[in-house]
Design a protein around this motif. Sequence first.
Motif, PDB file in Angstrom:
ATOM      1  N   ILE A   1      69.641  58.688  -6.304  1.00  0.00           N
ATOM      2  CA  ILE A   1      69.108  59.661  -6.144  1.00  0.00           C
ATOM      3  C   ILE A   1      68.589  59.466  -7.923  1.00  0.00           C
ATOM      4  O   ILE A   1      67.156  59.969  -7.710  1.00  0.00           O
ATOM      5  N   TYR A   2      68.728  58.677  -9.019  1.00  0.00           N
ATOM      6  CA  TYR A   2      67.617  58.620  -9.803  1.00  0.00           C
ATOM      7  C   TYR A   2      68.353  57.220 -10.653  1.00  0.00           C
ATOM      8  O   TYR A   2      69.074  55.958 -10.286  1.00  0.00           O
ATOM      9  N   GLY A   3      67.376  56.596 -11.330  1.00  0.00           N
ATOM     10  CA  GLY A   3      67.355  55.380 -12.508  1.00  0.00           C
ATOM     11  C   GLY A   3      66.949  54.221 -11.758  1.00  0.00           C
ATOM     12  O   GLY A   3      66.278  54.305  -9.885  1.00  0.00           O
ATOM     13  N   ASP A   4      67.191  52.828 -11.678  1.00  0.00           N
ATOM     14  CA  ASP A   4      67.415  51.781 -11.159  1.00  0.00           C
ATOM     15  C   ASP A   4      68.100  50.834 -10.839  1.00  0.00           C
ATOM     16  O   ASP A   4      69.442  51.191 -11.542  1.00  0.00           O
ATOM     17  N   LEU A   5      68.130  50.362 -10.072  1.00  0.00           N
ATOM     18  CA  LEU A   5      69.497  49.274  -9.418  1.00  0.00           C
ATOM     19  C   LEU A   5      68.834  48.318  -9.110  1.00  0.00           C
ATOM     20  O   LEU A   5      67.608  47.977  -7.890  1.00  0.00           O
TER      21      LEU A   5
ATOM     22  N   ARG B   1      67.592  40.728  -2.993  1.00  0.00           N
ATOM     23  CA  ARG B   1      66.889  41.949  -2.550  1.00  0.00           C
ATOM     24  C   ARG B   1      65.663  42.587  -3.007  1.00  0.00           C
ATOM     25  O   ARG B   1      64.862  42.944  -3.004  1.00  0.00           O
ATOM     26  N   GLY B   2      65.249  42.566  -4.255  1.00  0.00           N
ATOM     27  CA  GLY B   2      65.128  43.196  -5.563  1.00  0.00           C
ATOM     28  C   GLY B   2      65.387  44.575  -6.318  1.00  0.00           C
ATOM     29  O   GLY B   2      66.373  45.248  -5.954  1.00  0.00           O
ATOM     30  N   LEU B   3      64.705  45.633  -6.630  1.00  0.00           N
ATOM     31  CA  LEU B   3      64.781  46.484  -7.226  1.00  0.00           C
ATOM     32  C   LEU B   3      64.589  47.348  -6.705  1.00  0.00           C
ATOM     33  O   LEU B   3      63.790  48.235  -6.091  1.00  0.00           O
ATOM     34  N   MET B   4      65.756  48.345  -6.888  1.00  0.00           N
ATOM     35  CA  MET B   4      65.871  50.350  -6.433  1.00  0.00           C
ATOM     36  C   MET B   4      65.172  51.249  -7.001  1.00  0.00           C
ATOM     37  O   MET B   4      65.993  50.583  -8.195  1.00  0.00           O
TER      38      MET B   4
ATOM     39  N   TRP C   1      76.795  40.138   2.450  1.00  0.00           N
ATOM     40  CA  TRP C   1      76.616  39.480   1.744  1.00  0.00           C
ATOM     41  C   TRP C   1      75.698  40.198   0.687  1.00  0.00           C
ATOM     42  O   TRP C   1      74.482  40.499   0.852  1.00  0.00           O
ATOM     43  N   HIS C   2      75.968  40.775  -1.038  1.00  0.00           N
ATOM     44  CA  HIS C   2      75.211  41.819  -1.740  1.00  0.00           C
ATOM     45  C   HIS C   2      74.835  41.122  -2.900  1.00  0.00           C
ATOM     46  O   HIS C   2      76.389  41.317  -2.924  1.00  0.00           O
ATOM     47  N   ALA C   3      74.438  41.770  -3.710  1.00  0.00           N
ATOM     48  CA  ALA C   3      74.601  41.630  -5.105  1.00  0.00           C
ATOM     49  C   ALA C   3      74.408  39.831  -5.841  1.00  0.00           C
ATOM     50  O   ALA C   3      73.572  39.579  -5.311  1.00  0.00           O
ATOM     51  N   PRO C   4      74.008  40.579  -7.358  1.00  0.00           N
ATOM     52  CA  PRO C   4      74.781  40.821  -8.280  1.00  0.00           C
ATOM     53  C   PRO C   4      74.159  42.163  -8.948  1.00  0.00           C
ATOM     54  O   PRO C   4      73.148  42.237  -8.043  1.00  0.00           O
TER      55      PRO C   4
ATOM     56  N   LEU D   1      68.348  36.446 -12.054  1.00  0.00           N
ATOM     57  CA  LEU D   1      67.670  37.678 -11.601  1.00  0.00           C
ATOM     58  C   LEU D   1      67.809  38.300 -11.467  1.00  0.00           C
ATOM     59  O   LEU D   1      66.175  39.081 -11.892  1.00  0.00           O
ATOM     60  N   VAL D   2      68.054  38.806 -12.428  1.00  0.00           N
ATOM     61  CA  VAL D   2      67.678  40.037 -14.154  1.00  0.00           C
ATOM     62  C   VAL D   2      66.050  39.528 -14.759  1.00  0.00           C
ATOM     63  O   VAL D   2      65.397  40.150 -14.325  1.00  0.00           O
ATOM     64  N   ALA D   3      65.982  38.343 -14.939  1.00  0.00           N
ATOM     65  CA  ALA D   3      64.858  37.899 -15.770  1.00  0.00           C
ATOM     66  C   ALA D   3      63.860  38.468 -15.196  1.00  0.00           C
ATOM     67  O   ALA D   3      62.631  38.289 -15.545  1.00  0.00           O
ATOM     68  N   ARG D   4      64.301  37.515 -13.924  1.00  0.00           N
ATOM     69  CA  ARG D   4      62.760  37.685 -12.838  1.00  0.00           C
ATOM     70  C   ARG D   4      62.316  38.850 -12.192  1.00  0.00           C
ATOM     71  O   ARG D   4      61.661  39.606 -11.760  1.00  0.00           O
TER      72      ARG D   4
END
Length: 260
Positions: free
Chosen positions: A185-189, A194-197, A210-213, A246-249
Motif C-alpha cells: 500500500i505504501y512504503g518500501d520493503l 528478490r529486490g525492493l518492493m 523460501w523468501h526474506a530476509p 542484502l540491505v547494503a546492496r
Amino acid sequence: MWKRGEVDFVQTRQLAWERVPDGLFCAGETRKVLSADPEHGACTWLVQLRNRHEGTLPAGADVYVLEGAGTLNGITLEPDGYVFLPRGARFSLAPDIGPLILYIAFFGEPEVSAEAGTDNAVAVGTADGTWVSPTWTEGDTLQFGAFVKVLRSDSLGEAYVTFMRPGWSSPLEERHPNYEESFRIYGDLMQGARGLMHAGAYSFRGPGIWHAPLYTRTGTMSFIRTSGPTVTDYHEPTGDRSCAALVARTYRQFPAPSVS
C-alpha cells in the motif's frame, strides 16, 4: 482458487490498463490482472471505474480501496477501506468523482449474474481496532515494529493488513505452508534477494517457497491474503544472503537522507 503461477514480484504501476470484457465485474471499465487460476478462474485485479455497476457476484471477493471514493451497497468507500463480498452477494457499486481504484480478489470467475443475490456485504474498518504484534507460530514473534490487523478469517483463508515501522527488519529466511499474496500500500520493503518492493508492488507465492530476509527503511503497509492461517518456518541465511549484506546492496542506489 489458489493454483496460480508465481508472481514474485511485479511493480503494478508498470502494467498497462486494459478494458474489462463484457459479462465480467465492472465491464467496460479498466483493469490490471495481477494473477489468475486458469482452472477455477479465481483472480486478482486492480480495477479503475467511473460508472455505476450492479448485479450479483457468484464467486464473491475481497475488496480493498486504493484511491478515490464511492459507495458499495450503501457502504461508504474511502482509501484503505475493506469490504468482503461473500459468494452470491448482490452489489451496487458507485464511484464519487472518479476514478475509484480498487484492489479486488475474486474467489472464482469474476462473472456477474442478473439473478437476485444476498445483501450481505461486510465492511471492516481498517482504521478501527488495535494493531497487535503478530505471532506466526507458537513461541515465535516478529521483531518489535511489526503489527497486524485481521480483517477476515474463515474457511476461505485470511485477509489482513500489516504495518512495519521505519528500520524494521526480519533477518531470517522464512516459508509458509499456505498460498500468500500481498499488495504494498505504501512504503518500501526489501524482499531478500528478490529486490525492493515499492508502493503498488504485488506478489503471489505458493506454499513452501523460501523468501526474506525483510527490511524497510521508510516503513511500510500491506494488504495480504492467505489460503489459511499464517504459520512460518525460519532458518538462518548464509553468506551474501544475510540481511545486512542484502540491505547494503539493495539500498546503495537509495542512500539514507542526511540529517543535520
